[in-house]
Design a protein around this motif. Structure first.
Motif, short mmCIF file in Angstrom:
data_model
loop_
_atom_site.label_atom_id
_atom_site.label_comp_id
_atom_site.label_asym_id
_atom_site.label_seq_id
_atom_site.Cartn_x
_atom_site.Cartn_y
_atom_site.Cartn_z
N LEU B 39 23.10 -5.28 -14.78
CA LEU B 39 23.54 -4.83 -15.44
C LEU B 39 24.13 -4.45 -16.48
CD1 LEU B 39 21.17 -2.27 -12.97
CD2 LEU B 39 19.59 -3.23 -14.45
N ILE B 41 25.78 -5.49 -18.68
CA ILE B 41 25.53 -7.06 -19.91
C ILE B 41 26.08 -5.41 -21.12
CG2 ILE B 41 25.50 -8.55 -21.30
CD1 ILE B 41 23.79 -9.47 -19.52
N ILE B 43 26.65 -5.28 -25.60
CA ILE B 43 26.69 -6.22 -26.57
C ILE B 43 27.90 -5.21 -27.64
CG2 ILE B 43 25.37 -7.64 -28.70
CD1 ILE B 43 23.04 -7.33 -26.24
N ASN B 52 19.05 -4.39 -36.57
CA ASN B 52 19.66 -5.38 -35.04
C ASN B 52 19.79 -4.00 -33.98
OD1 ASN B 52 18.16 -6.98 -35.59
ND2 ASN B 52 20.72 -8.54 -36.22
N ILE B 55 18.55 -1.50 -32.04
CA ILE B 55 18.56 -2.16 -30.62
C ILE B 55 19.06 -2.53 -29.79
CG2 ILE B 55 17.51 -4.52 -29.62
CD1 ILE B 55 15.33 -4.60 -32.11
N VAL B 56 20.66 -2.96 -30.59
CA VAL B 56 21.73 -2.88 -29.00
C VAL B 56 22.59 -1.48 -28.91
CG1 VAL B 56 24.60 -4.18 -29.43
CG2 VAL B 56 22.17 -5.65 -30.58
N TYR B 59 19.92 -0.82 -26.06
CA TYR B 59 20.14 -1.16 -24.82
C TYR B 59 21.38 -1.08 -24.46
CZ TYR B 59 21.12 -5.94 -22.83
OH TYR B 59 21.36 -7.24 -22.48
N ARG B 63 19.06 1.31 -21.14
CA ARG B 63 18.62 0.49 -20.12
C ARG B 63 17.06 0.89 -20.10
NH1 ARG B 63 20.77 -4.49 -19.37
NH2 ARG B 63 22.70 -4.13 -20.79
N THR B 64 16.86 1.96 -19.57
CA THR B 64 15.87 2.74 -19.00
C THR B 64 14.92 2.32 -20.60
OG1 THR B 64 16.71 3.46 -17.10
CG2 THR B 64 15.08 3.76 -18.13
N TYR B 66 15.40 1.48 -23.41
CA TYR B 66 15.45 0.34 -24.35
C TYR B 66 13.89 -0.66 -23.27
CZ TYR B 66 15.76 -5.24 -25.09
OH TYR B 66 15.94 -6.58 -25.48
N ALA B 67 14.02 -0.62 -22.30
CA ALA B 67 13.58 -1.44 -21.11
C ALA B 67 11.53 -0.76 -21.14
CB ALA B 67 13.33 -1.55 -19.46
N VAL B 69 10.67 0.82 -23.80
CA VAL B 69 10.06 0.65 -25.76
C VAL B 69 9.33 -0.92 -25.70
CG1 VAL B 69 11.55 0.21 -27.72
CG2 VAL B 69 11.65 1.81 -26.96
N VAL B 70 10.56 -2.05 -25.00
CA VAL B 70 10.25 -3.25 -24.88
C VAL B 70 8.75 -3.56 -24.49
CG1 VAL B 70 10.43 -5.33 -23.60
CG2 VAL B 70 12.18 -4.73 -24.63
N THR B 71 8.25 -2.50 -22.99
CA THR B 71 6.87 -3.38 -22.71
C THR B 71 6.12 -2.14 -24.22
OG1 THR B 71 8.13 -2.50 -21.04
CG2 THR B 71 5.76 -2.33 -20.53
N VAL B 73 6.33 -1.66 -27.13
CA VAL B 73 6.34 -2.57 -28.36
C VAL B 73 5.04 -3.77 -27.82
CG1 VAL B 73 7.12 -4.64 -29.22
CG2 VAL B 73 8.29 -2.29 -29.12
#
Lengths: 349, 103
Positions: B39, B41, B43, B52, B55-56, B59, B63-64, B66-67, B69-71, B73
């Motif tokens: 966990l 990492i 960037i 970009n 998003i970063v 990220y 992280r929650t 981000y997760a 948003v990913v799901t 999207v």
């Protein structure tokens, strides 16, 4: 082609956007047509083209989630999803996956777990392929011959013989699946079958669609199209879980998943539509060929692990990607030819 | 109709269960210190701009979020594409209806 390169900030690499859409498209067609997630195709593909393995798995699972929404919706429209059976399969599979992963943990203490898992994977892929090819080329012609001689025996070929034998085991409670045309089967038998498929999936660390689909056909007795649609519904749930959990761990490259999903959504629509034209045994034959290639690819990967000669790893990846591209072309060609024929016939009438 | 409603309720419950179990299992590892390395990492954002960068930053910082948003999207794009491509295929004469399942 450099103009199509985009920077993927989470994975930290440049990648060709057309390649992402193309990978998504191929696995979309195959996933929609065979009812599988297709991680065994996408993960090595992304890995070969420069993704770190953990990002390849996470990104793949994220796009599988989106793609399976497209494919499940379309299969549902075609009446190919048995929701009752699908929900039972999810519950029993979760327990099975946990059992499989516990066995991996136990084997890890003994040592050499990777070797055992890989060879089990090879035996399963090649064994399943051989069984389905045998069914297609030997059992089916024999049954057709017998039913031509004895038209009364026609009812016998509606279900695979193995499923008929399992339906005769009457351990209460009995349950029916009208969508799949199953009048009565023991709930325990159904739970046991999905527990075993889930166990294999957890043991080998794969999504399990390629085990569940044949199990639905040969053990439960579902028509092939319903097996494909119902399996995709299970993939939708496992994909949602995989997407979220890998994103929480920071292993999903969202931009790559987005472009792959664009390709996969179009591919899945075509793959599902092809089920309308390539029916039952045709799907089983193509599926058997596809998993045979996947099995051979894992054998070559195993040779790489034993010899440490890099070229074997590349051959394994190229083989599974090449087979996927060819299979995608075969499915699309058949779809367009049949659709054109159907349109011509409807215009003539 | 009632059966359909029951199925929808079961599906929603299962989805919620999967999402919650995903979060719990991930953070259970984090609390135990086992998943910490995975966990952790972060960037570098210095050369990034626009989407970009957005998003970063998400990220790196949450992280929650981000997760989620990913799901979301993936779910939204999947649903939009499901309806959109269906309409396009129908326009080209490749629409589908219920099929028979005899083999």
């Amino acid at each position: 082609m450099d103009i199509f390169n985009i920077y993927l900030p989470v994975a930290g690499i440049e990648f060709n956007v057309l390649l992402l859409v193309l990978i998504g498209f191929c696995v979309g067609v195959l996933g929609g047509f065979f009812g599988v997630g297709g991680a065994w195709i996408v993960t090595p593909a992304l890995n070969i083209f420069g993704f770190h393995m953990s990002y390849a798995i996470g990104t793949d699972l994220a796009h599988i989630f989106g793609k399976s929404i497209v494919a499940t919706k379309k299969h549902s429209k075609m009446g190919n999803v048995d929701w009752k059976l699908g929900l039972i399969s999810i519950g029993a599979s979760i327990l099975g996956v946990e059992g499989g992963s516990q066995l991996v943990m136990a084997l890890e203490k003994v040592g050499n777990v990777g070797f055992i898992v890989r060879w089990s994977y090879i035996v399963l892929l090649l064994g399943l392929s051989a069984f389905m090819l045998y069914d297609y080329f030997v059992v089916r012609p024999a049954e057709n011959k017998a039913s031509n001689k004895d038209p009364e025996g026609k009812t016998k070929k509606k279900k695979a013989r193995l499923s008929q034998r399992l339906h005769k085991i009457k351990i209460p409670p009995m349950i029916s699946f009208p969508t799949s045309g199953i009048e009565s089967v023991s709930l325990w038998i159904v739970l046991a079958i999905f527990f075993v498929t889930g166990f294999l999936s957890g043991f080998m660390g794969v999504g399990g669609g390629f085990v569940r689909m044949p199990a639905l056909v040969y053990l439960i007795g579902c028509p092939t199209a319903i097996a494909v649609g119902t399996d995709l519904m299970s993939v939708l749930f496992s994909g949602a879980y995989g997407c979220l959990t890998y994103a929480l761990k920071g292993r999903v490259e969202i931009i790559a998943a987005f472009f792959m999903l664009l390709g996969a959504a179009i591919g899945a629509q075509l793959g599902v539509t092809a089920v309308k034209y390539i029916r039952g045994y045709g799907i089983r034959l193509l599926f058997a060929i596809m998993i045979a290639f996947a099995g051979i690819s894992v054998v070559i990967e195993q040779v790489y692990k034993m010899t440490d000669i890099q070229i074997y790893s590349h051959i394994a990846g190229v083989l599974v990607i090449g087979a996927s591209v060819i299979m995608t072309l075969v499915i699309c060609a058949k779809l367009f030819l049949e659709a054109r024929k159907e349109k011509r016939l409807s215009m003539e009438h | 109709m009632r059966a359909k409603k029951t199925i929808v309720v079961i599906l929603l419950t299962l989805t919620l269960g999967i999402l919650i179990s995903g979060i719990i299992t991930t953070y259970a590892g984090e609390l135990g210190g086992k998943e910490q390395a995975a966990l952790d990492i972060t960037i570098d954002t210095k050369d990034l701009t626009g989407i970009n960068l957005w998003i970063v930053e998400m990220y790196n910082n949450d992280r929650t979020l981000y997760a989620i948003v990913v799901t979301m999207v993936m779910a939204t794009l999947g649903s939009v594409m499901a309806f959109g491509t269906d309409l396009i295929l129908k326009y080209f004469g490749m629409g589908v209806g219920r099929i028979s399942h005899s083999e």
